[in-house]
Design a protein around this motif. Structure first.
Motif, PDB file in Angstrom:
ATOM      1  N   GLY A  90      18.176  18.991  28.707  1.00  9.07           N
ATOM      2  CA  GLY A  90      17.125  19.470  29.603  1.00  9.07           C
ATOM      3  C   GLY A  90      17.600  20.660  30.417  1.00  9.07           C
ATOM      4  N   GLY A  91      16.717  21.213  31.231  1.00  5.94           N
ATOM      5  CA  GLY A  91      17.107  22.307  32.095  1.00  5.94           C
ATOM      6  C   GLY A  91      17.261  23.641  31.411  1.00  5.94           C
ATOM      7  N   ARG A  92      17.178  23.663  30.079  1.00  6.78           N
ATOM      8  CA  ARG A  92      17.288  24.935  29.368  1.00  6.78           C
ATOM      9  C   ARG A  92      15.953  25.675  29.410  1.00  6.78           C
ATOM     10  NH1 ARG A  92      17.520  24.830  24.465  1.00  6.78           N
ATOM     11  NH2 ARG A  92      17.063  22.643  23.987  1.00  6.78           N
ATOM     12  N   ASP A  93      16.010  26.950  29.016  1.00  3.32           N
ATOM     13  CA  ASP A  93      14.774  27.705  28.930  1.00  3.32           C
ATOM     14  C   ASP A  93      14.718  28.451  27.604  1.00  3.32           C
ATOM     15  OD1 ASP A  93      16.556  29.790  29.276  1.00  3.32           O
ATOM     16  OD2 ASP A  93      15.979  30.172  31.350  1.00  3.32           O
ATOM     17  N   ALA A  94      13.615  29.130  27.378  1.00  3.49           N
ATOM     18  CA  ALA A  94      13.415  29.893  26.150  1.00  3.49           C
ATOM     19  C   ALA A  94      12.589  31.118  26.476  1.00  3.49           C
ATOM     20  CB  ALA A  94      12.713  29.042  25.091  1.00  3.49           C
ATOM     21  N   ALA A  95      12.756  32.160  25.674  1.00  3.77           N
ATOM     22  CA  ALA A  95      12.009  33.398  25.878  1.00  3.77           C
ATOM     23  C   ALA A  95      12.059  34.197  24.579  1.00  3.77           C
ATOM     24  CB  ALA A  95      12.594  34.198  27.038  1.00  3.77           C
ATOM     25  N   ASN A  96      11.481  35.367  24.594  1.00  2.00           N
ATOM     26  CA  ASN A  96      11.511  36.254  23.432  1.00  2.00           C
ATOM     27  C   ASN A  96      12.962  36.645  23.127  1.00  2.00           C
ATOM     28  OD1 ASN A  96      11.340  38.901  21.935  1.00  2.00           O
ATOM     29  ND2 ASN A  96       9.177  38.387  22.068  1.00  2.00           N
ATOM     30  N   SER A  97      13.354  36.539  21.871  1.00  2.00           N
ATOM     31  CA  SER A  97      14.756  36.782  21.498  1.00  2.00           C
ATOM     32  C   SER A  97      14.982  38.138  20.840  1.00  2.00           C
ATOM     33  CB  SER A  97      15.236  35.668  20.554  1.00  2.00           C
ATOM     34  OG  SER A  97      14.432  35.632  19.377  1.00  2.00           O
TER      35      SER A  97
END
Length: 237
Positions: A90-97
């Protein structure tokens, strides 16, 4: 022999699959003759640049509850740790790579692609600080042995290495790849997904054994002394 690996930093199975492939490669007898090239693949090219918590994104994408998304991520974490990989629950994030992929092509030109890829995976899956903002990417590039000012210049120019990323993605599409990780050995044998190390071992062996024979390259002219089907010509003084 060349092994091309299509992957995305947002993909936890790419993180795990890379480790499993490297286990197989480490004990492959012809390791010194294998070139590994990492290629770009975006799981979501339309993802926003701003980082967002990953668990709500997974829940929305797959129609799960937040609790189900947490459980699914926990199973991935178990697989990662089984391969000796650190993984943040948990606590991770994601975005455009896309910028990450551009930076990886820059690193490839300077012989530091593998180091930067490892740094990006570790930052994304094992560290609480986001890996997606420009300042952080420059820090990771420097940690991988790249010049910080040069890396910042790449990130500041949206066209830098953009075509290289799109070419990788077009090649993957032409090969029928719909997900990652996707491993291609000598453009003749494909392996999809984070397979067990034993599967990669068999793939390496099969690709090596089925290599086409190398073409004959003749050096020098064809007028030197030689023996043929009728024997050797006797040279008289």
């Amino acid at each position: 022999m060349r092994v091309e690996v299509w992957s995305d930093i947002n993909c936890p199975w790419c993180y795990i699959g890379k480790a499993r492939f490297e286990q197989a490669l480490a004990v492959f007898p012809h390791r010194a003759e294998v070139e590994v090239v990492h290629r770009s693949f975006e799981l979501d090219p339309n993802a926003p640049r701003a980082a967002r918590p990953v668990l709500p994104l997974l829940a929305a994408k797959y129609g799960m509850s937040l609790e189900q998304a947490e459980a699914a991520d926990a199973r991935i974490a178990e697989n990662a740790r089984a391969e000796g990989l650190p993984y943040l629950d948990g606590g991770r994030d994601a975005a455009n790579s896309f910028d990450m992929h551009r930076l990886l092509h820059f690193a490839k030109e300077r012989g530091r692609q593998a180091e930067l890829l490892d740094a990006l995976y570790r930052a994304n899956f094992a560290e609480e600080r986001s890996a997606f903002d420009e300042e952080r990417l420059v820090e990771l590039a420097v940690g991988a042995g790249l010049d910080g000012e040069a890396a910042a210049a790449v990130l500041a120019d949206p066209q830098a290495y953009a075509e290289a990323v799109r070419e990788d993605e077009a090649t993957a599409s032409a090969m029928g790849a719909t997900g990652v990780p996707f491993f291609v050995l000598d453009r003749r044998l494909g392996v999809s997904g984070a397979q067990p190390a034993e599967t990669f071992t068999r793939a390496l062996e099969q690709a090596w054994e089925s290599r086409p024979p190398a073409p004959l390259v003749q050096v020098g002219g064809g007028d030197a002394d030689a023996c043929g089907p009728d024997g050797c010509e006797l040279l008289r003084p």
